[in-house]
Motif scaffolding. Structure first.
Motif, PDB file in Angstrom:
ATOM      1  N   ARG A   1       6.134 -15.231 -13.056  1.00 40.45           N
ATOM      2  CA  ARG A   1       6.946 -14.017 -13.166  1.00 40.45           C
ATOM      3  C   ARG A   1       6.579 -12.958 -12.141  1.00 40.45           C
ATOM      4  O   ARG A   1       7.429 -12.167 -11.730  1.00 40.45           O
ATOM      5  CB  ARG A   1       6.804 -13.424 -14.573  1.00 40.45           C
ATOM      6  N   HIS A   2       5.292 -12.935 -11.705  1.00 39.81           N
ATOM      7  CA  HIS A   2       4.835 -11.912 -10.768  1.00 39.81           C
ATOM      8  C   HIS A   2       3.924 -12.549  -9.713  1.00 39.81           C
ATOM      9  O   HIS A   2       2.714 -12.308  -9.695  1.00 39.81           O
ATOM     10  CB  HIS A   2       4.085 -10.789 -11.490  1.00 39.81           C
TER      11      HIS A   2
ATOM     12  N   ALA B   1       5.390 -17.349  -4.354  1.00 40.50           N
ATOM     13  CA  ALA B   1       6.710 -17.520  -4.964  1.00 40.50           C
ATOM     14  C   ALA B   1       7.382 -18.787  -4.456  1.00 40.50           C
ATOM     15  O   ALA B   1       8.056 -19.502  -5.210  1.00 40.50           O
ATOM     16  CB  ALA B   1       7.579 -16.304  -4.677  1.00 40.50           C
TER      17      ALA B   1
ATOM     18  N   ARG C   1      16.922 -10.383 -11.421  1.00 38.90           N
ATOM     19  CA  ARG C   1      15.805 -11.335 -11.358  1.00 38.90           C
ATOM     20  C   ARG C   1      15.188 -11.417  -9.972  1.00 38.90           C
ATOM     21  O   ARG C   1      14.350 -12.283  -9.723  1.00 38.90           O
ATOM     22  CB  ARG C   1      16.285 -12.719 -11.782  1.00 38.90           C
ATOM     23  N   CYS C   2      15.586 -10.557  -9.059  1.00 39.92           N
ATOM     24  CA  CYS C   2      15.051 -10.601  -7.691  1.00 39.92           C
ATOM     25  C   CYS C   2      13.577 -10.197  -7.644  1.00 39.92           C
ATOM     26  O   CYS C   2      13.118  -9.322  -8.384  1.00 39.92           O
ATOM     27  CB  CYS C   2      15.830  -9.647  -6.784  1.00 39.92           C
ATOM     28  N   PHE C   3      12.864 -10.806  -6.712  1.00 42.65           N
ATOM     29  CA  PHE C   3      11.560 -10.319  -6.284  1.00 42.65           C
ATOM     30  C   PHE C   3      11.762  -9.541  -4.981  1.00 42.65           C
ATOM     31  O   PHE C   3      12.601  -9.912  -4.156  1.00 42.65           O
ATOM     32  CB  PHE C   3      10.595 -11.482  -6.005  1.00 42.65           C
TER      33      PHE C   3
ATOM     34  N   LEU D   1       4.183  -8.818  -2.924  1.00 45.26           N
ATOM     35  CA  LEU D   1       5.135  -8.434  -3.954  1.00 45.26           C
ATOM     36  C   LEU D   1       5.008  -6.945  -4.273  1.00 45.26           C
ATOM     37  O   LEU D   1       3.916  -6.433  -4.521  1.00 45.26           O
ATOM     38  CB  LEU D   1       4.874  -9.236  -5.234  1.00 45.26           C
TER      39      LEU D   1
ATOM     40  N   ALA E   1       9.293  -6.871  -9.136  1.00 46.14           N
ATOM     41  CA  ALA E   1       9.696  -8.155  -9.678  1.00 46.14           C
ATOM     42  C   ALA E   1      10.911  -8.004 -10.560  1.00 46.14           C
ATOM     43  O   ALA E   1      11.302  -6.886 -10.906  1.00 46.14           O
ATOM     44  CB  ALA E   1       8.542  -8.789 -10.456  1.00 46.14           C
TER      45      ALA E   1
ATOM     46  N   THR F   1       7.841  -2.547 -11.012  1.00 48.48           N
ATOM     47  CA  THR F   1       7.322  -2.271  -9.679  1.00 48.48           C
ATOM     48  C   THR F   1       5.800  -2.346  -9.677  1.00 48.48           C
ATOM     49  O   THR F   1       5.149  -1.823 -10.571  1.00 48.48           O
ATOM     50  CB  THR F   1       7.761  -0.873  -9.200  1.00 48.48           C
ATOM     51  N   GLU F   2       5.250  -3.049  -8.664  1.00 43.15           N
ATOM     52  CA  GLU F   2       3.808  -3.172  -8.527  1.00 43.15           C
ATOM     53  C   GLU F   2       3.242  -1.918  -7.859  1.00 43.15           C
ATOM     54  O   GLU F   2       3.874  -1.316  -6.991  1.00 43.15           O
ATOM     55  CB  GLU F   2       3.455  -4.402  -7.680  1.00 43.15           C
TER      56      GLU F   2
END
Length: 359
Positions: free
Chosen positions: A222-223, A230, A339-341, A349, A352, A357-358
């Protein structure tokens, strides 16, 4: 703590097979090495087992440095994708062989072989020879022999690759149960992301000799840490495109745009979207239409895989149902952009699917 790799690397004739790697695998854990052929999975396993000596770094097991210890002096078992059994021995004797080498009593051998055969569902075949078994039964025998001596480390190098679909599915379902009660480190190598997801546990993504990501399997899926991870964790390959975020919108081109995830700074990004989030039909009013030219459509009984060119990129759609298209046909497919990264210019990343947001 159980198995720890400290900057372990391997070079052969000046060529790097495994770059310096740090990895900690706990007792009682199921760990998947996920990567394409030649990603370094087998070499990394051989280093863990002591079949190969690292060019750099150290290998520790239960706080003991075992880097120079030969495999014969380690409590390790390894199962390969080939059915490696002794053809002149019965199934019982195949499974019992490591216990006899370790000089266990015959009563102990009978007890442990019987218990392992029951676990692997081959109790009725103990008097047969490998040539009398199916492929799945032979692989169960090889796995029973690897497990019967209670190894501290069990390495499974694509053990289901040569089995037919039904047998693979059966053993995939059983493996987590088989190893669930054992206080050992299990490492399973595969090229298939679906296997990693099925097993759960932890996954190390490998690409060209590097561990690009490691952690809980669901979290990495997922991340993923970066675009490379990915890509490793997507089959069919993840779709990518260059986009720009400005004034709250994501712009792929002048005709394809959508609302940006909250908190994403303005700038250039690479998006990644898995094929099963692109479909020829949609009921989602937020789905984004992607127009392209079909290269090939592969139809199975329950799924359609459509390869198409769109805006200078090659894309893949994988969806339920039969959706026939002809090569060269113009088609509109719908992307679930929620569902975009989003990856920055260094491939890291930054956001996600779901708008997370990271930081």
């Amino acid at each position: 703590m159980a198995l720890e790799l400290k900057q372990v690397g391997k070079r052969v004739a000046g060529e790097t097979h495994v770059y310096p790697t740090d990895l900690v695998l706990e007792r009682g854990s199921f760990n998947t090495l996920l990567g394409t052929t030649l990603a370094g999975k087998t070499t990394l396993m051989q280093l863990m087992a002591g079949l190969e000596k690292p060019t750099t770094g150290e290998i520790w097991f239960d706080d003991v440095n075992v880097t120079g210890r030969p495999v014969q002096k380690r409590n390790v078992s390894m199962v390969y994708q080939q059915f490696i059994n002794y053809p002149n021995m019965t199934v019982f004797d195949n499974i019992a062989s490591p216990l006899r080498v370790a000089r266990h009593s015959e009563d102990e051998i009978k007890k442990r072989v019987g218990a392992m055969a029951e676990l692997m569902k081959i109790s009725a075949m103990l008097d047969r020879r490998p040539s009398e078994l199916s492929g799945g039964q032979q692989q169960r025998t090889a796995m029973a022999r690897a497990m019967v001596k209670d190894s501290d480390l069990i390495l499974l190098d694509e053990p289901l690759a040569n089995l037919d679909f039904k047998l693979r599915e059966e053993l995939r379902d059983e493996l987590p149960r088989i190893f669930g009660q054992r206080n050992c480190v299990v490492v399973y190598a595969t090229t298939e992301p679906s296997e990693a997801l099925l097993f759960g546990g932890k996954t190390a993504a490998l690409y060209e000799g590097r561990v690009t990501d490691f952690g809980a399997t669901g979290k990495i899926y997922r991340h993923p840490r970066d675009l490379t991870s990915a890509m490793v964790f997507s089959e069919p390959p993840i779709n990518t495109a260059n986009v720009r975020k400005t004034e709250g919108r994501i712009l792929m081109n002048e005709n394809v745009t959508w609302t940006a995830p909250a908190g994403l700074p303005d700038g250039a990004y690479t998006i990644g979207i898995r094929p099963h989030h692109i479909s020829p039909i949609t009921r989602d009013p937020e789905a984004v239409a992607i127009e392209g030219t079909v290269k090939v459509a592969e139809l199975s009984g329950s799924e359609s895989m459509i390869h198409f060119d769109a805006y200078g990129d090659s894309w893949v759609s994988l969806s339920h149902g039969v959706h026939p298209f002809d090569a060269g046909e113009r088609a509109v497919l719908y992307a679930d952009v929620s569902r975009c990264f989003y990856f920055d210019t260094n491939g890291k990343l930054v956001a996600a699917g779901g708008g997370h947001t990271e930081h």
